[in-house]
Scaffold this active site. Structure first.
Site, mmCIF file in Angstrom:
data_model
loop_
_atom_site.group_PDB
_atom_site.id
_atom_site.type_symbol
_atom_site.label_atom_id
_atom_site.label_comp_id
_atom_site.label_asym_id
_atom_site.label_seq_id
_atom_site.Cartn_x
_atom_site.Cartn_y
_atom_site.Cartn_z
ATOM 1 N N ARG A 171 28.958 133.100 -60.581
ATOM 2 C CA ARG A 171 30.247 132.422 -60.767
ATOM 3 C C ARG A 171 30.157 131.356 -61.857
ATOM 4 N NH1 ARG A 171 34.093 131.829 -56.621
ATOM 5 N NH2 ARG A 171 34.180 129.564 -56.847
ATOM 6 N N ARG A 175 25.255 128.838 -70.748
ATOM 7 C CA ARG A 175 25.523 129.016 -72.183
ATOM 8 C C ARG A 175 24.621 128.133 -73.057
ATOM 9 N NH1 ARG A 175 30.489 125.651 -70.600
ATOM 10 N NH2 ARG A 175 31.751 127.414 -69.959
ATOM 11 N N ARG A 248 31.063 129.611 -43.574
ATOM 12 C CA ARG A 248 30.588 128.235 -43.742
ATOM 13 C C ARG A 248 31.784 127.306 -43.615
ATOM 14 N NH1 ARG A 248 25.654 126.866 -42.929
ATOM 15 N NH2 ARG A 248 25.524 125.262 -44.550
ATOM 16 N N ARG A 279 28.243 117.244 -52.415
ATOM 17 C CA ARG A 279 28.860 116.588 -53.571
ATOM 18 C C ARG A 279 29.788 115.462 -53.129
ATOM 19 N NH1 ARG A 279 32.387 121.954 -55.394
ATOM 20 N NH2 ARG A 279 33.617 122.071 -53.507
ATOM 21 N N GLU A 299 31.019 115.773 -49.124
ATOM 22 C CA GLU A 299 31.144 117.093 -48.489
ATOM 23 C C GLU A 299 29.836 117.499 -47.819
ATOM 24 O OE1 GLU A 299 32.763 120.085 -51.088
ATOM 25 O OE2 GLU A 299 34.458 118.813 -51.654
ATOM 26 N N TYR A 347 35.527 135.769 -50.964
ATOM 27 C CA TYR A 347 35.352 134.462 -51.598
ATOM 28 C C TYR A 347 36.313 134.370 -52.794
ATOM 29 C CZ TYR A 347 32.178 130.776 -53.541
ATOM 30 O OH TYR A 347 31.612 129.630 -54.036
ATOM 31 N N ASP A 349 39.107 132.768 -55.356
ATOM 32 C CA ASP A 349 39.680 131.546 -55.906
ATOM 33 C C ASP A 349 41.209 131.649 -55.837
ATOM 34 O OD1 ASP A 349 37.476 129.987 -56.573
ATOM 35 O OD2 ASP A 349 37.110 131.118 -58.412
HETATM 36 P P1 FAD Z 1 44.166 129.437 -46.531
HETATM 37 O O1 FAD Z 1 44.546 128.402 -47.512
HETATM 38 O O2 FAD Z 1 42.972 129.230 -45.675
HETATM 39 O O3 FAD Z 1 45.442 129.676 -45.572
HETATM 40 C C1 FAD Z 1 45.354 130.361 -44.347
HETATM 41 C C2 FAD Z 1 46.244 129.615 -43.369
HETATM 42 O O4 FAD Z 1 46.314 130.393 -42.178
HETATM 43 C C3 FAD Z 1 45.687 128.245 -42.973
HETATM 44 O O5 FAD Z 1 46.641 127.241 -43.245
HETATM 45 C C4 FAD Z 1 45.403 128.390 -41.486
HETATM 46 O O6 FAD Z 1 45.686 127.207 -40.752
HETATM 47 C C5 FAD Z 1 46.360 129.505 -41.087
HETATM 48 N N1 FAD Z 1 45.912 130.238 -39.896
HETATM 49 C C6 FAD Z 1 44.709 130.812 -39.693
HETATM 50 N N2 FAD Z 1 44.677 131.380 -38.474
HETATM 51 C C7 FAD Z 1 45.886 131.155 -37.900
HETATM 52 C C8 FAD Z 1 46.440 131.472 -36.633
HETATM 53 N N3 FAD Z 1 45.742 132.132 -35.705
HETATM 54 N N4 FAD Z 1 47.717 131.088 -36.364
HETATM 55 C C9 FAD Z 1 48.435 130.377 -37.295
HETATM 56 N N5 FAD Z 1 47.947 130.041 -38.502
HETATM 57 C C10 FAD Z 1 46.686 130.427 -38.808
HETATM 58 N N6 FAD Z 1 39.894 127.923 -55.518
HETATM 59 C C11 FAD Z 1 40.074 127.658 -56.833
HETATM 60 O O7 FAD Z 1 40.741 128.442 -57.538
HETATM 61 N N7 FAD Z 1 39.553 126.530 -57.409
HETATM 62 C C12 FAD Z 1 38.833 125.625 -56.697
HETATM 63 O O8 FAD Z 1 38.383 124.617 -57.244
HETATM 64 C C13 FAD Z 1 38.624 125.876 -55.308
HETATM 65 N N8 FAD Z 1 37.901 125.018 -54.559
HETATM 66 C C14 FAD Z 1 37.730 125.269 -53.231
HETATM 67 C C15 FAD Z 1 37.008 124.351 -52.482
HETATM 68 C C16 FAD Z 1 36.822 124.567 -51.124
HETATM 69 C C17 FAD Z 1 36.055 123.568 -50.302
HETATM 70 C C18 FAD Z 1 37.366 125.738 -50.514
HETATM 71 C C19 FAD Z 1 37.149 126.003 -49.046
HETATM 72 C C20 FAD Z 1 38.075 126.650 -51.264
HETATM 73 C C21 FAD Z 1 38.269 126.440 -52.620
HETATM 74 N N9 FAD Z 1 39.004 127.311 -53.407
HETATM 75 C C22 FAD Z 1 39.192 127.070 -54.745
HETATM 76 C C23 FAD Z 1 39.626 128.529 -52.826
HETATM 77 C C24 FAD Z 1 41.067 128.327 -52.335
HETATM 78 O O9 FAD Z 1 41.097 127.328 -51.355
HETATM 79 C C25 FAD Z 1 41.561 129.651 -51.745
HETATM 80 O O10 FAD Z 1 41.530 130.658 -52.714
HETATM 81 C C26 FAD Z 1 42.981 129.611 -51.177
HETATM 82 O O11 FAD Z 1 43.277 128.409 -50.551
HETATM 83 C C27 FAD Z 1 43.126 130.743 -50.176
HETATM 84 O O12 FAD Z 1 44.438 130.822 -49.699
HETATM 85 P P2 FAD Z 1 44.711 131.646 -48.385
HETATM 86 O O13 FAD Z 1 46.182 131.624 -48.178
HETATM 87 O O14 FAD Z 1 44.030 132.945 -48.430
HETATM 88 O O15 FAD Z 1 43.962 130.866 -47.214
HETATM 89 N N1 UDP Z 2 25.550 125.833 -57.504
HETATM 90 C C1 UDP Z 2 24.314 125.242 -57.649
HETATM 91 N N2 UDP Z 2 24.234 123.955 -58.086
HETATM 92 C C2 UDP Z 2 25.341 123.243 -58.394
HETATM 93 C C3 UDP Z 2 26.603 123.839 -58.256
HETATM 94 C C4 UDP Z 2 26.678 125.138 -57.797
HETATM 95 O O1 UDP Z 2 23.309 125.861 -57.371
HETATM 96 O O2 UDP Z 2 25.198 122.065 -58.770
HETATM 97 C C5 UDP Z 2 25.605 127.227 -56.988
HETATM 98 C C6 UDP Z 2 25.787 127.271 -55.466
HETATM 99 O O3 UDP Z 2 25.062 128.381 -54.990
HETATM 100 C C7 UDP Z 2 27.260 127.517 -55.320
HETATM 101 C C8 UDP Z 2 27.526 128.442 -56.507
HETATM 102 O O4 UDP Z 2 26.683 127.921 -57.540
HETATM 103 O O5 UDP Z 2 27.571 128.129 -54.097
HETATM 104 C C9 UDP Z 2 28.951 128.498 -56.969
HETATM 105 O O6 UDP Z 2 29.375 127.197 -57.284
HETATM 106 P P1 UDP Z 2 30.889 126.811 -57.275
HETATM 107 O O7 UDP Z 2 31.015 125.431 -57.798
HETATM 108 O O8 UDP Z 2 31.661 127.900 -57.910
HETATM 109 O O9 UDP Z 2 31.182 126.790 -55.717
HETATM 110 P P2 UDP Z 2 32.550 126.566 -54.919
HETATM 111 O O10 UDP Z 2 32.339 125.293 -54.169
HETATM 112 O O11 UDP Z 2 33.679 126.523 -55.914
HETATM 113 O O12 UDP Z 2 32.638 127.741 -54.030
#
Ligand code: FAD
Ligand code: UDP
Length: 366
Positions: A171, A175, A248, A279, A299, A347, A349
């Site tokens: 991911r 570079r 996780r 982080r 986190e 997984y 985005d």
């Molecule tokens: P969710 O946002 O999880 O929505 C699912 C919803 O269903 C939730 O609100 C939940 O409460 C509800 N639900 C589940 N079960 C039930 C039930 N039984 N009854 C009623 N409601 C229910 N993406 C990026 O592009 N850039 C980023 O920088 C990025 N950072 C991230 C960092 C973290 C820590 C995490 C966890 C994800 C990150 N993502 C990022 C990914 C992004 O969060 C997801 O792609 C996106 O939010 C997924 O949307 P979703 O609708 O599939 O799921």
């Molecule tokens: N990663 C790492 N060191 C860092 C940042 C990321 O080894 O400082 C690795 C780690 O395995 C992570 C993966 O790169 O799960 C992808 O990172 P990204 O920032 O895309 O993770 P996200 O939190 O967005 O899922």
């Protein structure tokens, strides 16, 4: 039937679907067990700072159509993600680029960096990387792996790097230019004013019930809709009858500090094993905030257990095989569709979630 669709989950997947369904004249009831919409992209305004309650969310995509699509709902700023990594008392730029290599080895040119990595790659003797450790060693060599990848990854995923799939590390860009942009995508930014507003707009004119768990709700309202779109955990939908998929989770320890600038960057990763968090996010820097106070979140990553929020599907072989079995069950459903990070156990985005939701709309609505 009161509605055409019951949409379970007011996250991005459910909201995009509900928005498109409404445009096609279909009715949806959206329910969510949380007390707010927007799922994991939820942001809340605290002292003028948009706090990313479920972790830092940076929008990035190379898909022009998706970029245009989200820009209907919000303006995006020109934030470029450039995290800094702290390893013991050393500090490095991410992703892995000439700034990182120069600091690591005291070198200046791409040729010197390439030679250094090639030497370490040869020592590791890997031809076809089979797991994350081998992939990282063959991409970046031992020093980068040991200082910037191993500890962080094992904290993040709770498993040794030898047991994790190689794609996770792919991911990240790697570079040989001096460029700290964490993403290679053409488009990038933060939704100005927070992501919640995007989902609010998508759900305008659609009925939403919060604090409503599907499993309780459906018992009392079995005939509420013609079809259900379920974006929760697919294994939970089937009462875990084939076994538990692993996830996780992340615990966010959020704190307000009476100072203007705590760490000088939105994202600082702690890559050694000893620091318990992965982080620290300083939210104001996503929107170039100038408030007199600041809000930070540490986190802590851990294994998911029932009763807490699942965040990351663990797409290793074992879990993917179990998901394939749940998929066989879900393929037989006539009136239930599964979507999103949890429903598809992927997984994803944000841009990929929107793309997947629009693909579903294409099949289902038009
Ligand atoms: P969710 O946002 O999880 O929505 C699912 C919803 O269903 C939730 O609100 C939940 O409460 C509800 N639900 C589940 N079960 C039930 C039930 N039984 N009854 C009623 N409601 C229910 N993406 C990026 O592009 N850039 C980023 O920088 C990025 N950072 C991230 C960092 C973290 C820590 C995490 C966890 C994800 C990150 N993502 C990022 C990914 C992004 O969060 C997801 O792609 C996106 O939010 C997924 O949307 P979703 O609708 O599939 O799921
Ligand atoms: N990663 C790492 N060191 C860092 C940042 C990321 O080894 O400082 C690795 C780690 O395995 C992570 C993966 O790169 O799960 C992808 O990172 P990204 O920032 O895309 O993770 P996200 O939190 O967005 O899922």
């Amino acid at each position: 039937m009161k509605y055409d669709y019951l949409v379970v989950g007011a996250g991005l997947f459910g909201a995009v679907f509900a928005y498109e369904a409404k445009k096609q004249g279909k009715t949806c009831l959206v329910i969510d067990k949380r007390n707010h919409i927007a799922g994991n992209v939820y942001t809340e305004n605290v002292d003028g700072i948009n706090v990313h309650r479920y972790g830092a969310h940076i929008f990035h995509t190379s898909d022009k159509e998706i970029w245009d699509y989200v820009n209907q709902f919000a303006e995006f700023n020109n934030y470029i993600n450039s995290p800094v990594a702290v390893y013991k008392d050393e500090l490095y730029n991410l992703p892995f680029n000439m700034n990182t290599f120069s600091k690591m080895w005291g070198i200046k040119t791409p040729k010197e960096a390439q030679e250094k990595i090639e030497e370490q790659r040869r020592e590791a003797g890997i031809t076809e990387p089979k797991n994350l450790e081998e992939q990282a060693l063959s991409l970046a060599g031992r020093d980068v792996y040991e200082k910037l990848i191993k500890g962080y990854t094992e904290k993040q995923w709770g498993r040794p790097c030898t047991e994790l799939p190689a794609f996770i590390i792919k991911r990240l860009p790697f570079r040989f230019i001096y460029d700290n942009n964490y993403f290679n995508d053409r488009y990038q930014g933060i939704a100005m004013g927070g992501y919640t507003k995007i989902v609010e707009k998508m759900l305008e004119g659609t009925e939403v019930k919060l604090n409503t768990d599907y499993f309780d709700f459906i018992k009392e309202n079995p005939d509420i809709a013609g079809k259900t779109l379920f974006t929760g955990m697919i294994d939970e939908f089937y009462q875990f009858k084939l076994g538990h998929l692993e996830y996780r989770t992340v615990r966010f320890e959020t704190e307000k500090l009476e100072m203007e600038n705590y760490q000088g960057n939105a994202v600082v990763n702690y890559t050694d094993r000893e620091v318990p968090y992965t982080r620290i996010i300083e939210h104001k820097h996503f929107e170039f905030g100038k408030q007199p106070v600041t809000i930070i979140s540490r986190e802590y990553s851990s294994e998911w257990k029932p009763g807490i929020e699942p965040y990351y599907p663990i797409n290793d072989e074992k879990n993917n095989a179990l998901f394939a079995k749940y998929r066989e069950l879900s393929d037989q459903e006539e009136n239930v569709i599964f979507g999103g990070r949890l429903g598809n156990y992927k997984y994803y985005d944000m841009d990929k979630v929107i793309r997947a939701a629009l693909d579903l709309c294409e099949k289902e609505l038009y």
